[in-house]
Design an enzyme around this catalytic site. Structure first.
Site, PDB file in Angstrom:
ATOM      1  N   THR A 197       1.801 -23.308 -20.881  1.00 12.59           N
ATOM      2  CA  THR A 197       1.508 -22.150 -19.785  1.00 12.59           C
ATOM      3  C   THR A 197       1.085 -22.445 -18.441  1.00 12.59           C
ATOM      4  O   THR A 197       1.318 -22.133 -17.230  1.00 12.59           O
ATOM      5  CB  THR A 197       0.478 -20.946 -20.259  1.00 12.59           C
ATOM      6  OG1 THR A 197       0.928 -20.801 -21.588  1.00 12.59           O
ATOM      7  CG2 THR A 197       0.069 -20.127 -19.446  1.00 12.59           C
ATOM      8  N   LYS A 198       0.163 -23.719 -18.450  1.00  6.42           N
ATOM      9  CA  LYS A 198      -0.238 -24.332 -17.178  1.00  6.42           C
ATOM     10  C   LYS A 198       0.862 -25.079 -16.393  1.00  6.42           C
ATOM     11  O   LYS A 198       0.916 -24.934 -15.416  1.00  6.42           O
ATOM     12  CB  LYS A 198      -1.221 -25.475 -17.538  1.00  6.42           C
ATOM     13  CG  LYS A 198      -2.128 -26.003 -16.272  1.00  6.42           C
ATOM     14  CD  LYS A 198      -2.543 -25.018 -15.397  1.00  6.42           C
ATOM     15  CE  LYS A 198      -3.295 -25.560 -14.064  1.00  6.42           C
ATOM     16  NZ  LYS A 198      -4.452 -26.680 -14.251  1.00  6.42           N
ATOM     17  N   ALA A 199       1.631 -25.782 -17.074  1.00 11.52           N
ATOM     18  CA  ALA A 199       2.993 -26.238 -16.371  1.00 11.52           C
ATOM     19  C   ALA A 199       3.921 -24.937 -15.932  1.00 11.52           C
ATOM     20  O   ALA A 199       4.063 -25.181 -14.483  1.00 11.52           O
ATOM     21  CB  ALA A 199       3.738 -26.778 -17.444  1.00 11.52           C
TER      22      ALA A 199
END
Length: 312
Positions: A197-199
């Site tokens: 998700t951070k990517a």
């Protein structure tokens, strides 16, 4: 006494993000045992939060806390702190299962039944963090990835967005810890889901910064007043948190401090690795990665990531 008031949390890494995150935990009633490679940073944290205890090694952190939060540049820096005579693992293994304050009394009431829990809050590879989790599980340590977004300002205001991946029981155990540092905390799935998700988050941030840089250069080349252009963009569909937080840098030309171009390049390497794994075309992320690589090659790695405008 509430759990959040008595639980001891270890903290590794007191950079621009780690410092306010560790302070948020101390201000939230947790006992914090902190370590940083540059020891003076722990002293700076103690000036902001006098209740913090300094640790001289990661082993001391593990001896003092069954839950340890790491805010380090990447997984290799964390892995370097796991093994060896001063590592986290020997601290936990030598703990005898006491947990809490390493046997000094007053630790978590349930510490003796809980395995050590390591929390990765930096931007890391979702593939590699899942592999590391499997390796640590075989040694009795649980791993949760909980990367954050919001920058130093969000960390200072306790307004971070926290993207969590891990076993539901581990995530539930962490809930008060994460809530002390962030205003939006979401469990996305198994270990690695937070980092994936951070990517996604960083793909949008990086591409937005490149697009803003192009817009500013276009406005300048056409003789427009950049401040007025940015005001108009911010009031319409082009408005974004990136523009609100970073717009002033385009007006002042000050690209010092902040989230830097070197880290943005690292993040885009992670983004593209994930894309290859899942078979997703990423032409925008490829161009964004190449532009940040050019900034770094020119010696601008420490510039705020808005500094990508310098190569446009």
């Amino acid at each position: 006494m509430d759990t959040s008031e008595r639980q001891t949390i270890g903290f590794l890494g007191l950079g621009p993000m780690g410092m306010p995150m560790a302070q948020a935990l101390a201000d939230g009633g947790f006992r914090v045992v902190a370590w940083n490679r540059t020891a003076s940073k722990v002293g700076q944290l103690q000036e902001r939060a006098p209740s913090v205890t300094a640790a001289h090694t990661p082993r001391e952190v593990a001896r003092g806390a069954r839950t340890v939060v790491a805010m380090l540049p990447d997984l290799p820096q964390l892995e370097a702190l796991l093994d060896g005579p001063d590592g986290l693992l020997v601290g936990w293994e030598g703990d005898g299962g006491r947990g809490g304050d390493g046997g000094s009394g007053g630790g978590e009431a349930t510490g003796s039944q809980e395995p050590p829990l390591l929390v990765v809050t930096s931007t890391v590879s979702p593939v590699r963090v899942a592999e590391l989790g499997s390796e640590l599980r075989s040694r009795g340590v649980r791993l949760v990835d909980a990367p954050v977004s919001g920058g130093p300002g969000g960390a200072e205001s306790r307004g971070l967005s926290v993207m969590v991946g891990g076993d539901p029981d581990d995530v539930e155990r962490l809930a008060p810890v994460l809530a002390a540092m962030g205003s939006t905390v979401r469990h996305l799935g198994p270990l690695g889901a937070g980092s994936l998700t951070k990517a996604c988050n960083q793909a949008v941030v990086g591409a937005t910064l490149v697009a803003l840089g192009e817009a500013v250069r276009l406005a300048q080349a056409g003789g427009l007043d950049v401040a007025t252009v940015l005001e108009v963009l911010g009031g319409g569909l082009a408005g974004s948190a990136v523009l609100r937080q970073k717009g002033e840098r385009y007006l002042t030309g000050d690209f010092s401090g902040g989230g830097n171009c070197r880290n943005q390049l690292k993040d885009h390497s992670i983004i593209l690795e994930a894309g290859r794994r899942y078979g997703v075309r990423q032409p925008v992320s490829e161009v964004t990665r190449d532009l940040y690589a050019e900034v770094v090659e020119r010696g601008g790695g420490d510039l705020d990531h808005t500094g990508v405008i310098t190569v446009l």
